[in-house]
Write an enzyme that holds these catalytic residues in place. Structure first.
Site, PDB file in Angstrom:
ATOM      1  N   VAL A  17       0.872  -1.188  -0.075  1.00  0.00           N
ATOM      2  CA  VAL A  17      -0.169  -0.008   0.264  1.00  0.00           C
ATOM      3  C   VAL A  17       0.909   1.275  -0.129  1.00  0.00           C
ATOM      4  O   VAL A  17       0.684   2.459  -0.758  1.00  0.00           O
ATOM      5  CB  VAL A  17      -0.948  -0.043   1.181  1.00  0.00           C
ATOM      6  CG1 VAL A  17      -1.927   1.297   1.260  1.00  0.00           C
ATOM      7  CG2 VAL A  17      -1.715  -1.307   1.412  1.00  0.00           C
ATOM      8  N   LYS A 106      -5.959  -2.225  10.912  1.00  0.00           N
ATOM      9  CA  LYS A 106      -7.111  -2.702  11.716  1.00  0.00           C
ATOM     10  C   LYS A 106      -6.595  -3.351  13.020  1.00  0.00           C
ATOM     11  O   LYS A 106      -7.191  -3.207  13.949  1.00  0.00           O
ATOM     12  CB  LYS A 106      -7.890  -3.502  10.902  1.00  0.00           C
ATOM     13  CG  LYS A 106      -7.557  -4.771  10.441  1.00  0.00           C
ATOM     14  CD  LYS A 106      -7.365  -4.709   8.990  1.00  0.00           C
ATOM     15  CE  LYS A 106      -6.416  -5.772   8.293  1.00  0.00           C
ATOM     16  NZ  LYS A 106      -6.063  -5.781   7.087  1.00  0.00           N
ATOM     17  N   GLU A 130      -9.977   5.078   6.886  1.00  0.00           N
ATOM     18  CA  GLU A 130     -10.578   4.567   5.938  1.00  0.00           C
ATOM     19  C   GLU A 130     -10.342   3.221   5.419  1.00  0.00           C
ATOM     20  O   GLU A 130     -11.249   2.457   5.080  1.00  0.00           O
ATOM     21  CB  GLU A 130     -11.057   5.666   4.738  1.00  0.00           C
ATOM     22  CG  GLU A 130     -11.805   5.203   3.785  1.00  0.00           C
ATOM     23  CD  GLU A 130     -13.277   5.112   4.284  1.00  0.00           C
ATOM     24  OE1 GLU A 130     -14.156   6.095   4.683  1.00  0.00           O
ATOM     25  OE2 GLU A 130     -13.708   3.827   4.028  1.00  0.00           O
ATOM     26  N   VAL A 133     -10.970  -0.956   6.936  1.00  0.00           N
ATOM     27  CA  VAL A 133     -12.063  -1.885   6.600  1.00  0.00           C
ATOM     28  C   VAL A 133     -12.496  -1.639   5.247  1.00  0.00           C
ATOM     29  O   VAL A 133     -12.707  -0.675   4.841  1.00  0.00           O
ATOM     30  CB  VAL A 133     -13.383  -1.650   7.602  1.00  0.00           C
ATOM     31  CG1 VAL A 133     -14.385  -2.558   7.276  1.00  0.00           C
ATOM     32  CG2 VAL A 133     -12.965  -1.612   8.986  1.00  0.00           C
ATOM     33  N   GLU A 191      -2.377 -15.712   2.467  1.00  0.00           N
ATOM     34  CA  GLU A 191      -1.033 -15.510   3.161  1.00  0.00           C
ATOM     35  C   GLU A 191      -0.349 -17.026   3.560  1.00  0.00           C
ATOM     36  O   GLU A 191      -1.364 -17.999   3.298  1.00  0.00           O
ATOM     37  CB  GLU A 191      -1.089 -14.722   4.485  1.00  0.00           C
ATOM     38  CG  GLU A 191      -1.897 -13.498   4.525  1.00  0.00           C
ATOM     39  CD  GLU A 191      -1.105 -12.377   4.786  1.00  0.00           C
ATOM     40  OE1 GLU A 191       0.079 -12.506   5.153  1.00  0.00           O
ATOM     41  OE2 GLU A 191      -1.638 -11.222   4.536  1.00  0.00           O
ATOM     42  N   ASP A 202      -9.375 -11.532  11.230  1.00  0.00           N
ATOM     43  CA  ASP A 202      -9.360 -10.226  10.604  1.00  0.00           C
ATOM     44  C   ASP A 202     -10.753  -9.763  10.489  1.00  0.00           C
ATOM     45  O   ASP A 202     -10.995  -8.495  10.817  1.00  0.00           O
ATOM     46  CB  ASP A 202      -8.886 -10.648   9.379  1.00  0.00           C
ATOM     47  CG  ASP A 202      -8.938  -9.486   8.341  1.00  0.00           C
ATOM     48  OD1 ASP A 202      -7.897  -8.574   8.282  1.00  0.00           O
ATOM     49  OD2 ASP A 202      -9.807  -9.504   7.609  1.00  0.00           O
ATOM     50  N   LYS A 206     -12.523  -6.052  11.985  1.00  0.00           N
ATOM     51  CA  LYS A 206     -13.315  -5.028  11.367  1.00  0.00           C
ATOM     52  C   LYS A 206     -14.435  -4.953  11.948  1.00  0.00           C
ATOM     53  O   LYS A 206     -15.066  -3.781  11.871  1.00  0.00           O
ATOM     54  CB  LYS A 206     -13.066  -5.452   9.748  1.00  0.00           C
ATOM     55  CG  LYS A 206     -11.817  -5.650   9.212  1.00  0.00           C
ATOM     56  CD  LYS A 206     -11.719  -6.264   7.939  1.00  0.00           C
ATOM     57  CE  LYS A 206     -10.371  -6.064   7.439  1.00  0.00           C
ATOM     58  NZ  LYS A 206     -10.308  -6.848   5.954  1.00  0.00           N
ATOM     59  N   GLY A 309      -5.773  -4.829  -2.037  1.00  0.00           N
ATOM     60  CA  GLY A 309      -4.794  -4.533  -3.040  1.00  0.00           C
ATOM     61  C   GLY A 309      -4.137  -3.393  -2.876  1.00  0.00           C
ATOM     62  O   GLY A 309      -4.928  -2.424  -2.131  1.00  0.00           O
TER      63      GLY A 309
HETATM   64  P1  NAP Z   1       3.863  -4.606   3.807  1.00  0.00           P
HETATM   65  O1  NAP Z   1       3.630  -4.976   2.023  1.00  0.00           O
HETATM   66  O2  NAP Z   1       4.167  -5.637   4.723  1.00  0.00           O
HETATM   67  O3  NAP Z   1       4.504  -3.529   3.941  1.00  0.00           O
HETATM   68  C1  NAP Z   1       5.145  -2.901   5.220  1.00  0.00           C
HETATM   69  C2  NAP Z   1       6.241  -1.905   4.914  1.00  0.00           C
HETATM   70  O4  NAP Z   1       6.368  -1.089   6.152  1.00  0.00           O
HETATM   71  C3  NAP Z   1       7.398  -2.229   4.399  1.00  0.00           C
HETATM   72  O5  NAP Z   1       7.730  -1.131   3.258  1.00  0.00           O
HETATM   73  C4  NAP Z   1       8.323  -2.164   5.392  1.00  0.00           C
HETATM   74  O6  NAP Z   1       9.808  -1.872   5.024  1.00  0.00           O
HETATM   75  C5  NAP Z   1       7.696  -1.042   6.460  1.00  0.00           C
HETATM   76  N1  NAP Z   1       7.975  -1.478   7.762  1.00  0.00           N
HETATM   77  C6  NAP Z   1       7.777  -2.580   8.457  1.00  0.00           C
HETATM   78  N2  NAP Z   1       8.167  -2.385   9.692  1.00  0.00           N
HETATM   79  C7  NAP Z   1       8.791  -1.575   9.737  1.00  0.00           C
HETATM   80  C8  NAP Z   1       9.662  -0.893  10.800  1.00  0.00           C
HETATM   81  N3  NAP Z   1       9.801  -1.606  12.130  1.00  0.00           N
HETATM   82  N4  NAP Z   1      10.175   0.294  10.607  1.00  0.00           N
HETATM   83  C9  NAP Z   1      10.173   0.952   9.306  1.00  0.00           C
HETATM   84  N5  NAP Z   1       9.594   0.431   8.516  1.00  0.00           N
HETATM   85  C10 NAP Z   1       8.996  -1.016   8.591  1.00  0.00           C
HETATM   86  O7  NAP Z   1       2.135  -4.030   4.303  1.00  0.00           O
HETATM   87  P2  NAP Z   1       0.660  -3.636   3.499  1.00  0.00           P
HETATM   88  O8  NAP Z   1       0.354  -4.857   2.631  1.00  0.00           O
HETATM   89  O9  NAP Z   1       1.241  -2.236   2.711  1.00  0.00           O
HETATM   90  O10 NAP Z   1       0.152  -3.125   4.470  1.00  0.00           O
HETATM   91  C11 NAP Z   1       0.429  -1.943   5.352  1.00  0.00           C
HETATM   92  C12 NAP Z   1      -0.899  -1.746   6.204  1.00  0.00           C
HETATM   93  O11 NAP Z   1      -1.959  -1.796   5.322  1.00  0.00           O
HETATM   94  C13 NAP Z   1      -1.139  -3.018   7.206  1.00  0.00           C
HETATM   95  O12 NAP Z   1      -1.686  -2.472   8.410  1.00  0.00           O
HETATM   96  C14 NAP Z   1      -2.293  -3.877   6.570  1.00  0.00           C
HETATM   97  O13 NAP Z   1      -3.250  -4.306   7.477  1.00  0.00           O
HETATM   98  C15 NAP Z   1      -2.961  -2.456   5.849  1.00  0.00           C
HETATM   99  N6  NAP Z   1      -3.743  -3.005   4.741  1.00  0.00           N
HETATM  100  C16 NAP Z   1      -3.252  -3.551   3.618  1.00  0.00           C
HETATM  101  C17 NAP Z   1      -3.891  -4.020   2.440  1.00  0.00           C
HETATM  102  C18 NAP Z   1      -3.419  -4.676   1.286  1.00  0.00           C
HETATM  103  O14 NAP Z   1      -4.277  -5.073   0.445  1.00  0.00           O
HETATM  104  N7  NAP Z   1      -2.204  -4.933   1.315  1.00  0.00           N
HETATM  105  C19 NAP Z   1      -5.345  -3.705   2.577  1.00  0.00           C
HETATM  106  C20 NAP Z   1      -6.053  -2.928   3.757  1.00  0.00           C
HETATM  107  C21 NAP Z   1      -5.157  -2.806   4.687  1.00  0.00           C
HETATM  108  P3  NAP Z   1      10.646  -3.054   4.009  1.00  0.00           P
HETATM  109  O15 NAP Z   1       9.981  -2.670   2.702  1.00  0.00           O
HETATM  110  O16 NAP Z   1      11.911  -2.152   4.108  1.00  0.00           O
HETATM  111  O17 NAP Z   1      10.452  -4.154   4.525  1.00  0.00           O
END
Ligand code: NAP
Length: 442
Positions: A17, A106, A130, A133, A191, A202, A206, A309
């Site tokens: 994201v 969340k 926003e 959820v 996952e 999860d 929500k 996504g």
């Molecule tokens: P992700 O792909 O795992 O990315 C996490 C990012 O945070 C990475 O860039 C990581 O760095 C960085 N990070 C993690 N721990 C860190 C730390 N201690 N210090 C500094 N940087 C750190 O996660 P995501 O899928 O984008 O999700 C992000 C959030 O959005 C989560 O809360 C998730 O529940 C929520 N969300 C995601 C989706 C989805 O479709 N993916 C949908 C709804 C909500 P590195 O790149 O260097 O590892």
């Protein structure tokens, strides 16, 4: 014409994201500035590893491993790291320094929401979420703002794309739970450890967020009753379709009256349920999400779209960024979370619903009467009964006549239903109880 100073945006995380948010802030800078009335200046992006390859074209000088330093002096902090720590500490630091915070986390809100909202209120900052959820689907702002003058009575949500994908594969392609989970993993919808999704955790997080907003009452995730989809079989799904239903993992948030105390309260629960085929939620396929809201004046409303996504979720995050930025430009105090109703959160035993029960029984005279009596004795009224004859082995090589009964009940309490099922399992005419599913959305 833009007169306001640049607003400093600190982004924590550049994963699925975060990378998309960074990309859009840079690519659409002029358009966003025109919409806000100030330039949104991405001052830095905190990641774990600044040298890791990135999907988005984020200028190298913006990347930093020092998230704490980055948030100092930011007007808006966007937390897209995920996990509880250090996300919680960093958000508290950002709020305490007066920044507005946007998060999609969340799990964090479900665990530490009250602490974070309290911190925001103390300093008059805003915490927007926003994307927490339903991914791209606008649902938080409709509940918080658009429906703020109405009274929400019930929410039925398909809020977990992975489980909807799995149940949809079982229904449409006849795959077993194991096969459908393998397909979901292969296509990137599940996952490596799917417990949070298939276990309903999860969706429960929500449900807590939605119930809190809809009923102006704090509903923590651990007060949400939860069952996952792991017990759902292909036979359940097939029997459901035959009876005019589809199986969906639902997050249900409802205002109900406790039968014992007669007090009004909130029920928040997650379980696989039978949804009538003609209900709008039955048409939610694949990994999509939908939230069906019923309000006293508005009537039924449906919010539908991509529940996850990177780029889709970034849309919801950027909407929050624009809202927060506009407030900086226009000024005025923020709006605190509303928990004024403070209703009790009722246990699952206070819920009444309809059920569909599938039984394997002996095919002999008097069985139906015996079973009907058993339901009556426990105060559960039978609405529909369908019988099909099958033959089963007796364990010694001989076949014995048996029948499958699918019984639909009128509304019954959880306690009465549990007592009925317990009595069925010990009844001499019942070989086994093979499925008990609740019916929702009627
Ligand atoms: P992700 O792909 O795992 O990315 C996490 C990012 O945070 C990475 O860039 C990581 O760095 C960085 N990070 C993690 N721990 C860190 C730390 N201690 N210090 C500094 N940087 C750190 O996660 P995501 O899928 O984008 O999700 C992000 C959030 O959005 C989560 O809360 C998730 O529940 C929520 N969300 C995601 C989706 C989805 O479709 N993916 C949908 C709804 C909500 P590195 O790149 O260097 O590892």
């Amino acid at each position: 014409m833009i007169e306001y100073r640049n607003l400093r945006i600190a982004l924590l995380g550049a994963g699925s994201v975060g990378a998309q948010v960074a990309d859009q802030l840079i690519a659409h800078a002029d358009e966003l500035a025109a919409r806000v009335g100030a330039r949104l200046e991405l001052v830095g992006v905190a990641v774990r590893d600044v040298d890791a390859p990135r999907t988005a074209d984020i200028p190298r000088e913006l990347l930093t491993a020092d998230a704490e330093e980055l948030i100092l002096g930011a007007d808006i902090v966007v937390e897209l790291m995920g996990g509880l720590e250090p996300a919680r500490t960093l958000i508290l630091q950002a709020l305490n320094s007066g920044a507005d915070v946007i998060t999609a986390n969340k799990a964090l809100l479900a665990t530490h929401g009250p602490e974070l909202f309290e911190a925001a209120e103390q300093v008059g900052a805003q915490l927007y979420y926003e994307a927490a959820v339903g991914g791209a689907i606008p649902i938080i702002r409709p509940l918080r703002d658009s429906l703020a003058g109405d009274r929400v009575t019930r929410i039925l949500g398909i809020v977990n794309g992975t489980t909807n994908f799995i149940l949809d594969r079982m229904d449409k392609h006849g795959e077993t739970m194991e096969q459908a989970l393998a397909t979901a993993t292969e296509l990137g919808y599940a996952e490596a450890d799917p417990t949070a999704d298939v276990g309903g955790y999860d969706a429960a997080q929500k449900a807590g967020i939605l119930a809190s907003l809809a009923f102006h009452t704090l509903v923590p995730a651990d007060a949400v009753y939860r069952e996952g989809i792991t017990e759902v079989t292909l036979d359940d799904v097939r029997a459901a379709r035959k009876a005019g239903y589809v199986v969906k993992l639902l997050a249900i948030c409802e205002k109900i009256v406790d039968r014992e105390t007669l007090a009004e309260g909130v029920s928040a629960r997650v379980y696989p349920a039978l949804v009538p085929l003609e209900h709008p939620l039955a048409a939610v396929h694949g990994a999509n999400n939908a939230v069906f809201v019923e309000a006293e004046a508005a009537g039924p409303l449906m919010f539908y779209g991509a529940g996850a996504g990177g780029i889709q979720t970034a849309s919801a995050v950027l909407g929050d960024v624009v809202s927060a930025a506009r407030r900086h430009v226009v000024g005025g105090p923020g709006v605190a979370e509303s928990t004024h109703a403070n209703l009790p959160v009722l246990p699952i035993s206070a819920v009444t619903t309809r059920y569909q029960i599938t039984l394997q029984v002996a095919d002999q005279p008097g069985v139906l009467a015996a079973i009907a009596t058993l339901f009556n004795e426990h105060g559960v009224s039978v609405e529909t009964l369908e019988q099909s004859i099958v033959s089963t082995g007796d364990g010694h090589g001989a076949t014995v006549p048996a029948a499958t009964l699918v019984i639909g009940t009128h509304e019954a309490s959880e306690a009465d239903l549990a007592a009925t099922v317990a009595a069925l399992t010990t009844s001499t005419v019942v070989h086994s109880v093979t499925g008990v599913l609740r019916v929702e959305g009627l």
